[in-house]
Design a protein around this motif. Sequence first.
Motif, PDB file in Angstrom:
ATOM      1  N   LEU A   5       0.829  -1.192   0.000  1.00 15.76           N
ATOM      2  CA  LEU A   5       0.000   0.000   0.000  1.00 15.76           C
ATOM      3  C   LEU A   5       0.874   1.257   0.000  1.00 15.76           C
ATOM      4  N   CYS A 165      -0.770  -2.305  -4.665  1.00 14.86           N
ATOM      5  CA  CYS A 165      -1.782  -1.243  -4.703  1.00 14.86           C
ATOM      6  C   CYS A 165      -1.141   0.140  -4.594  1.00 14.86           C
ATOM      7  N   ARG A 166       0.160   0.228  -4.809  1.00 15.81           N
ATOM      8  CA  ARG A 166       0.850   1.507  -4.677  1.00 15.81           C
ATOM      9  C   ARG A 166       0.652   2.377  -5.911  1.00 15.81           C
ATOM     10  N   LYS A 205      -7.846   4.840  -5.811  1.00 17.82           N
ATOM     11  CA  LYS A 205      -7.412   4.584  -4.437  1.00 17.82           C
ATOM     12  C   LYS A 205      -8.527   3.935  -3.632  1.00 17.82           C
ATOM     13  N   ARG A 208      -8.741   0.287  -4.643  1.00 17.84           N
ATOM     14  CA  ARG A 208      -7.614  -0.479  -4.089  1.00 17.84           C
ATOM     15  C   ARG A 208      -7.791  -0.717  -2.592  1.00 17.84           C
ATOM     16  N   THR A 212      -8.068  -4.494  -0.954  1.00 14.64           N
ATOM     17  CA  THR A 212      -7.321  -4.904   0.239  1.00 14.64           C
ATOM     18  C   THR A 212      -8.268  -5.477   1.288  1.00 14.64           C
TER      19      THR A 212
END
Length: 251
Positions: A5, A165-166, A205, A208, A212
């Motif tokens: 992340l 997910c960065r 974002k 994502r 998660t």
Amino acid sequence: MLILLPPSESKRAPSRRGKPVDLSGFSCAELDAVRAEVLDGLHVISSAPDAAERLGLTPGLADQVEANLEVLTAPARPAIDLYDGVLYEALGWDSLPPAARRRGNTSVIIQSALWGPLRPRDRTAPYRLGMGTRLPSGRTVVATWKAALGPVMEAAAGRGPVIDCRSGTYSAAWQPTGKLADRTVAVRVFRESAGRRTVVSHLAKHTRGLVTRWLLSADRAPRTVADVAEVVSQHARCELGPGVLDVIEPA
């Protein structure tokens, strides 16, 4: 399973009470020397008259320079509680079942510009530092971390899938190579209308964060990238491709 992340620029205020950052208490202790280098550089920058400019802060955010100077003395909180941007709101850590939080404590790494890899329970205080900031050493923050992260992140990845997910600036600090790249997927988000897809940027974002949450809450932790896609497909339309997991949202 390893979920990568980004941090968020927005952070919760320091706790009113509590212990400050423990420099010897972070995960991945082999990176402590790099952490000290980046921290020292941040202190030098934040002590300079042009600190706000060097940190890329607008006049309305100049007070965050002071937070940098207090990062070792302000009460610290777990990283998963500090960051409160769009991704973390969608993740909803506090509302996860206890088993999902336990999985997250060992499966999630947050790529901080200041501290490098953080596990959810690693404690820190508010700060402001971007990956593109140039340190007094002459290197940017991202270049400093890129030189050190390889072996540490490869060990953290273990044998399971890696879900990235960065955002781009943080993914530049480390990218899996070799066989590890074969079991890594970057989560991309698209919007589809009338058969045409467009890339979703800021709101990606949010998706994502949901991805998660779904992975941490799954009945069983995914063991392959195909398992990752299977879990996500239970909640959203998605497509698995080489190195990517595309989530497609309706217009």
